[in-house]
Design a protein around this motif. Structure first.
Motif, PDB file in Angstrom:
ATOM      1  N   HIS A  71       0.823  -1.223   0.000  1.00 13.62           N
ATOM      2  CA  HIS A  71       0.000   0.000   0.000  1.00 13.62           C
ATOM      3  C   HIS A  71       0.855   1.271   0.000  1.00 13.62           C
ATOM      4  CE1 HIS A  71       0.728  -0.847   4.243  1.00 13.62           C
ATOM      5  NE2 HIS A  71       0.470   0.408   4.511  1.00 13.62           N
ATOM      6  N   ILE A  72       2.132   1.117   0.343  1.00  8.43           N
ATOM      7  CA  ILE A  72       3.040   2.265   0.277  1.00  8.43           C
ATOM      8  C   ILE A  72       4.222   1.849  -0.599  1.00  8.43           C
ATOM      9  CG2 ILE A  72       4.562   3.802   1.604  1.00  8.43           C
ATOM     10  CD1 ILE A  72       2.781   3.219   4.041  1.00  8.43           C
ATOM     11  N   THR A  73       4.634   2.748  -1.468  1.00 11.96           N
ATOM     12  CA  THR A  73       5.844   2.463  -2.255  1.00 11.96           C
ATOM     13  C   THR A  73       6.766   3.676  -2.214  1.00 11.96           C
ATOM     14  OG1 THR A  73       4.745   3.245  -4.249  1.00 11.96           O
ATOM     15  CG2 THR A  73       4.726   0.864  -3.881  1.00 11.96           C
TER      16      THR A  73
ATOM     17  N   ALA B 178      11.439   8.917  11.632  1.00 10.80           N
ATOM     18  CA  ALA B 178      10.034   9.232  11.927  1.00 10.80           C
ATOM     19  C   ALA B 178       9.140   7.998  11.997  1.00 10.80           C
ATOM     20  CB  ALA B 178       9.494  10.194  10.872  1.00 10.80           C
ATOM     21  N   CYS B 179       9.358   7.016  11.150  1.00  8.91           N
ATOM     22  CA  CYS B 179       8.442   5.861  11.102  1.00  8.91           C
ATOM     23  C   CYS B 179       8.465   5.100  12.428  1.00  8.91           C
ATOM     24  CB  CYS B 179       8.781   4.903   9.963  1.00  8.91           C
ATOM     25  SG  CYS B 179       7.787   3.385  10.035  1.00  8.91           S
ATOM     26  N   PRO B 180       7.331   4.999  13.108  1.00  5.60           N
ATOM     27  CA  PRO B 180       7.300   4.323  14.405  1.00  5.60           C
ATOM     28  C   PRO B 180       7.376   2.806  14.280  1.00  5.60           C
ATOM     29  CG  PRO B 180       5.344   5.702  14.055  1.00  5.60           C
ATOM     30  CD  PRO B 180       6.028   5.569  12.745  1.00  5.60           C
ATOM     31  N   ALA B 181       7.292   2.275  13.065  1.00  2.71           N
ATOM     32  CA  ALA B 181       7.261   0.819  12.897  1.00  2.71           C
ATOM     33  C   ALA B 181       8.514   0.284  12.201  1.00  2.71           C
ATOM     34  CB  ALA B 181       6.009   0.411  12.132  1.00  2.71           C
ATOM     35  N   GLN B 182       9.525   1.104  12.130  1.00  4.00           N
ATOM     36  CA  GLN B 182      10.802   0.708  11.528  1.00  4.00           C
ATOM     37  C   GLN B 182      10.625   0.084  10.135  1.00  4.00           C
ATOM     38  OE1 GLN B 182      13.393  -2.364  13.268  1.00  4.00           O
ATOM     39  NE2 GLN B 182      14.874  -0.774  13.750  1.00  4.00           N
ATOM     40  N   CYS B 183       9.735   0.665   9.362  1.00  6.73           N
ATOM     41  CA  CYS B 183       9.558   0.170   7.990  1.00  6.73           C
ATOM     42  C   CYS B 183      10.648   0.712   7.082  1.00  6.73           C
ATOM     43  CB  CYS B 183       8.192   0.589   7.456  1.00  6.73           C
ATOM     44  SG  CYS B 183       6.850  -0.218   8.320  1.00  6.73           S
ATOM     45  N   TYR B 184      11.242   1.836   7.486  1.00 11.36           N
ATOM     46  CA  TYR B 184      12.322   2.437   6.704  1.00 11.36           C
ATOM     47  C   TYR B 184      13.635   2.212   7.445  1.00 11.36           C
ATOM     48  CZ  TYR B 184       8.565   5.027   4.359  1.00 11.36           C
ATOM     49  OH  TYR B 184       7.441   5.363   3.662  1.00 11.36           O
ATOM     50  N   THR B 185      14.610   1.608   6.771  1.00  7.57           N
ATOM     51  CA  THR B 185      15.926   1.427   7.395  1.00  7.57           C
ATOM     52  C   THR B 185      17.004   1.774   6.373  1.00  7.57           C
ATOM     53  OG1 THR B 185      15.724  -0.902   6.793  1.00  7.57           O
ATOM     54  CG2 THR B 185      15.332  -0.367   9.088  1.00  7.57           C
TER      55      THR B 185
ATOM     56  N   ASP C  33       5.085  -4.300   8.324  1.00 12.77           N
ATOM     57  CA  ASP C  33       4.899  -3.903   9.721  1.00 12.77           C
ATOM     58  C   ASP C  33       4.184  -2.560   9.873  1.00 12.77           C
ATOM     59  OD1 ASP C  33       6.091  -6.091  10.926  1.00 12.77           O
ATOM     60  OD2 ASP C  33       8.110  -5.241  10.805  1.00 12.77           O
ATOM     61  N   CYS C  34       3.787  -1.967   8.773  1.00 12.70           N
ATOM     62  CA  CYS C  34       3.202  -0.620   8.799  1.00 12.70           C
ATOM     63  C   CYS C  34       1.932  -0.590   9.655  1.00 12.70           C
ATOM     64  CB  CYS C  34       2.880  -0.205   7.367  1.00 12.70           C
ATOM     65  SG  CYS C  34       1.923   1.303   7.270  1.00 12.70           S
ATOM     66  N   VAL C  35       1.825   0.400  10.529  1.00  5.98           N
ATOM     67  CA  VAL C  35       0.616   0.542  11.347  1.00  5.98           C
ATOM     68  C   VAL C  35      -0.311   1.631  10.789  1.00  5.98           C
ATOM     69  CG1 VAL C  35       1.580  -0.433  13.463  1.00  5.98           C
ATOM     70  CG2 VAL C  35       1.816   2.023  13.023  1.00  5.98           C
ATOM     71  N   GLU C  36      -0.010   2.064   9.574  1.00  9.02           N
ATOM     72  CA  GLU C  36      -0.882   2.987   8.831  1.00  9.02           C
ATOM     73  C   GLU C  36      -1.079   4.323   9.531  1.00  9.02           C
ATOM     74  OE1 GLU C  36      -4.427   0.594   7.840  1.00  9.02           O
ATOM     75  OE2 GLU C  36      -3.039  -1.098   7.899  1.00  9.02           O
ATOM     76  N   CYS C  37      -0.022   4.812  10.154  1.00  8.19           N
ATOM     77  CA  CYS C  37      -0.159   6.084  10.866  1.00  8.19           C
ATOM     78  C   CYS C  37      -0.099   7.286   9.931  1.00  8.19           C
ATOM     79  CB  CYS C  37       0.912   6.206  11.948  1.00  8.19           C
ATOM     80  SG  CYS C  37       2.587   6.322  11.303  1.00  8.19           S
ATOM     81  N   GLY C  38       0.462   7.116   8.764  1.00  8.68           N
ATOM     82  CA  GLY C  38       0.538   8.232   7.805  1.00  8.68           C
ATOM     83  C   GLY C  38       1.761   9.113   7.974  1.00  8.68           C
ATOM     84  N   THR C  39       2.543   8.865   9.012  1.00  9.43           N
ATOM     85  CA  THR C  39       3.690   9.724   9.318  1.00  9.43           C
ATOM     86  C   THR C  39       4.637   9.920   8.128  1.00  9.43           C
ATOM     87  OG1 THR C  39       3.605   9.121  11.647  1.00  9.43           O
ATOM     88  CG2 THR C  39       5.721   9.930  10.828  1.00  9.43           C
ATOM     89  N   CYS C  40       4.920   8.818   7.419  1.00 14.32           N
ATOM     90  CA  CYS C  40       5.902   8.930   6.334  1.00 14.32           C
ATOM     91  C   CYS C  40       5.395   9.790   5.182  1.00 14.32           C
ATOM     92  CB  CYS C  40       6.342   7.558   5.834  1.00 14.32           C
ATOM     93  SG  CYS C  40       4.973   6.517   5.305  1.00 14.32           S
ATOM     94  N   SER C  41       4.067   9.887   5.045  1.00 14.18           N
ATOM     95  CA  SER C  41       3.544  10.710   3.956  1.00 14.18           C
ATOM     96  C   SER C  41       3.829  12.185   4.219  1.00 14.18           C
ATOM     97  CB  SER C  41       2.044  10.466   3.758  1.00 14.18           C
ATOM     98  OG  SER C  41       1.307  11.040   4.805  1.00 14.18           O
TER      99      SER C  41
ATOM    100  N   LYS D 106       4.660   7.101  -2.089  1.00 16.40           N
ATOM    101  CA  LYS D 106       3.296   7.046  -2.626  1.00 16.40           C
ATOM    102  C   LYS D 106       2.467   6.262  -1.609  1.00 16.40           C
ATOM    103  CE  LYS D 106       3.923   9.085  -6.630  1.00 16.40           C
ATOM    104  NZ  LYS D 106       4.919   9.925  -5.882  1.00 16.40           N
ATOM    105  N   TRP D 107       1.515   6.941  -1.023  1.00 21.21           N
ATOM    106  CA  TRP D 107       0.807   6.394   0.135  1.00 21.21           C
ATOM    107  C   TRP D 107      -0.654   6.092  -0.183  1.00 21.21           C
ATOM    108  CZ3 TRP D 107      -2.583   5.772   3.950  1.00 21.21           C
ATOM    109  CH2 TRP D 107      -2.148   5.365   5.206  1.00 21.21           C
ATOM    110  N   HIS D 108      -1.060   4.848   0.012  1.00 20.05           N
ATOM    111  CA  HIS D 108      -2.475   4.478  -0.118  1.00 20.05           C
ATOM    112  C   HIS D 108      -2.877   3.660   1.098  1.00 20.05           C
ATOM    113  CE1 HIS D 108      -1.256   5.065  -4.362  1.00 20.05           C
ATOM    114  NE2 HIS D 108      -2.416   5.667  -4.401  1.00 20.05           N
TER     115      HIS D 108
HETATM  116  S1  SF4 Z   1       2.400   4.851   7.611  1.00 21.55           S
HETATM  117 FE1  SF4 Z   1       3.469   5.002   9.579  1.00 21.55          FE
HETATM  118  S2  SF4 Z   1       3.986   2.915  10.118  1.00 21.55           S
HETATM  119 FE2  SF4 Z   1       3.426   2.897   7.942  1.00 21.55          FE
HETATM  120  S3  SF4 Z   1       5.377   3.102   6.891  1.00 21.55           S
HETATM  121 FE3  SF4 Z   1       4.532   5.162   7.112  1.00 21.55          FE
HETATM  122  S4  SF4 Z   1       5.398   5.956   9.008  1.00 21.55           S
HETATM  123 FE4  SF4 Z   1       5.740   3.751   9.000  1.00 21.55          FE
END
Ligand code: SF4
Ligand SMILES: Cc1cc2nc3c(=O)[nH]c(=O)nc-3n(C[C@H](O)[C@H](O)[C@H](O)COP(=O)(O)OP(=O)(O)OC[C@H]3O[C@@H](n4cnc5c(N)ncnc54)[C@H](O)[C@@H]3O)c2cc1C
Ligand code: SF4
Lengths: 429, 92
Positions: free
Chosen positions: B22-24, B41-48, B60-68, B77-79
């Motif tokens: 859902h995110i690329t 910023a990503c609280p779920a360590q999806c970006y390393t 592991d994304c918790v869909e918080c939207g922070t990375c957008s 690209k966030w969906h």
């Molecule tokens: S939406 Fe939140 S948890 Fe998901 S990848 Fe972006 S910052 Fe990380």
């Protein structure tokens, strides 16, 4: 003829409140949410102030899945080694129970069920992909190339409003408009909770902290008691995180948990869930145009929330804005007019309520929450003053005035700078 | 009680959509990124960062939207995930 009088996108606090308000007055309402059951993707700190809910659900206190009523409210500052807490415990909270801890995965399905009982069609598990427009008006929603139409669409998408942004109803979110909230649920037996926090089987405690133990980051934290768990977390403004640039959001919450005054409170507990969500932080400046031909924006999507480092509220603003948008739609239906002009009543109602009044009163609050001294210097100053006053070290005692002076000097703050800063904060709090 | 982020994420329930990210991110943009702020910023360590190169995983994304918001370079690209997929909070 449109398919519905109103479509509500999002069954969070704001959307369900709007749907209930309209359905109770006989409007045909479709409430859609991307998760099934609704609420399964929602996360909050968890203190719900429910005054406004009584307007649409007079018996909410008896029926809603609530955790504990707030009897004890604490606000405090943490430094590396100390905690300075104001503990406000009052019979008044007990006699007027309106603040409760909640868990959204339990609360939201209940609220959506109330919308269904009021007559709304509730469809969970559907992500609305875009808004349908015609001649510049919003006429409905689209999903999998199907268009469902309505006289009015109420956008209750929460803090990540993809549809509103995509349709140009608001700009993409900027750093200054949001904080990142990170939360954990710590399982602890009711017995332990009640003993540890001096509570009864129904009473609860809610604390908010300013974390003065983090260098160069203005971060707040919360700690709330549920029936058999603790909700704890941190709130970090995006601007601060970017400026700092070296701290992982997922580490800050652990630093909070490790603090010498917090660790014993969760001792013996186990982490049951980890999650995160953004929080509107931009105040009045982030509020978009709230209505137009065929739409209204409510709750977090509209930027409605309040936080000053020691208070964190959004659910109450979501309920009230949802109710007021619902009432506006009911009136618009009566007039048979869902034009921008007619829906402008929504803004009027918000202006007359605490939603926009609060945002106006505290329009400069970000200057306080962005004030570095507030988070780093002043908690240390308070600590030094208390050490001087309360710690007998066999040395001559000083007057408060002199303590303040030497603390300010230690922390490289002039007396004048400290005094003007205090006045500045006082004016805006 | 202090847990590694991976261990904490292990406590959270997901229904991962194996067939749809859902995110690329756009690797060519990330390569030139001056800050890699998403990693912090990503609280779920999806970006390393691995050897200076950005790596992203959506599972592991918790869909918080922070990375957008955190990505100001136009790479993300966030969906939302497809209906019903993604994080499922038991408490919230
Ligand atoms: S939406 Fe939140 S948890 Fe998901 S990848 Fe972006 S910052 Fe990380
Ligand atoms: C860590 C944290 C702590 C907080 N603590 C408190 C607190 O103690 N007290 C308090 O009052 N407030 C608190 N808040 C704020 C509060 O949670 C929010 O203000 C409130 O939830 C906003 O309600 P809402 O209905 O506007 O949005 P949400 O509750 O976020 O609801 C939005 C809904 O819309 C759905 N949705 C979005 N887009 C679509 C789409 N395209 N299609 C279908 N469905 C969609 C979402 O899935 C969601 O169900 C906290 C927030 C956080 C993150
Ligand atoms: S901030 Fe954006 S461009 Fe930079 S590394 Fe992260 S995703 Fe890539």
């Amino acid at each position: 003829m449109p398919d519905y009088d109103a479509i509500v996108v999002g069954a969070g606090n704001a959307g369900s409140a709007a749907a209930i308000t309209m359905a109770q007055k006989g409007l045909s309402v479709l409430l859609v949410d991307r998760s099934d059951p609704p609420g399964a993707k929602n996360l909050s700190g968890g203190v719900l102030w429910g005054n406004d809910l009584a307007r649409i659900l007079p018996k909410w206190q008896n029926e809603a899945p609530l955790e504990r009523f707030i009897q004890d409210k604490k606000i405090g500052f943490l430094t590396d080694k100390s905690s300075i807490i104001i503990d406000f415990k009052t019979k008044i909270f007990e006699e007027n129970k309106v603040g409760y801890t909640v868990l959204r995965s339990k609360f939201d399905p209940w609220l959506a069920k109330k919308a269904r009982e009021a007559g709304a069609t509730v469809i969970p598990g559907i992500t609305v992909e875009s808004l349908a427009k015609k001649d510049g008006k919003i006429i409905g929603v689209e999903e999998s190339e199907d268009i469902v139409t309505a006289s009015v669409v109420i956008l209750a998408e929460g803090i990540n409003p993809r549809l509103s942004i995509e349709a140009g109803l608001r700009g993409p979110l900027q750093d200054w408009e949001v904080s990142v909230g990170v939360k954990e649920i710590i399982k602890l037996s009711p017995q332990k909770i009640e003993d540890r926090f001096n509570l009864t089987s129904s009473s609860g405690m809610a604390s908010e902290y300013i974390l003065g133990n983090l260098e160069e980051l203005n971060v707040g934290a919360f700690f709330y008691t549920n029936k058999d768990s603790i909700s704890l977390g941190i709130v970090a403004p995006m601007e601060q995180l970017r400026e700092n640039g070296v701290t992982h959001t997922y580490d800050i919450i652990e630093q909070f948990k490790e603090h010498p005054s917090i660790a014993p409170l969760i001792d013996g507990g186990t982490v049951a869930e980890y999650g995160a969500h953004m929080i509107p932080e931009g105040g009045l400046e982030m509020v978009p145009k709230l209505y137009g031909d065929g739409y209204m924006i409510v709750g977090d999507s509209a930027g409605f929330g309040f936080s000053n480092g020691l208070v964190l509220q959004g659910m109450n603003y979501a309920f009230l804005s949802g109710i007021l948008a619902g009432e506006t739609a009911v009136e618009a239906k009566g007039k048979g007019d869902f034009s921008s002009d007619s829906l402008s009543m929504y803004r009027q109602k918000l202006e007359n309520s605490y939603v926009l009044k609060d945002l106006k009163t505290f329009k400069d609050i970000r200057k306080v929450t962005n004030n570095k001294n507030m988070y780093t210097t002043y908690p240390k100053m308070l600590e030094s003053i208390l050490l001087e006053m309360l710690w007998e070290r066999g040395q001559p005692k000083k007057k408060v005035r002199d303590i303040l002076g030497s603390c300010a000097a230690d922390l490289k703050m002039s007396k004048l700078k400290t005094a003007t800063d205090f006045y500045y904060i006082y004016r805006r709090m | 009680m202090i847990l590694d982020i991976k261990e904490r994420l292990g406590k959270t329930k997901y229904d991962v959509d194996k067939s749809y990210a859902h995110i690329t991110v756009d690797e060519s943009i990330c390569e030139k990124c001056p800050h890699h702020f998403c990693v912090m910023a990503c609280p779920a360590q999806c970006y390393t960062l691995q050897d200076g190169k950005l790596s992203f995983q959506y599972e592991d994304c918790v869909e918080c939207g922070t990375c957008s918001v955190a990505c100001d370079q136009g790479s993300v690209k966030w969906h939302f995930p497809k209906a019903g997929k993604g994080v499922i909070y038991k408490y919230g």
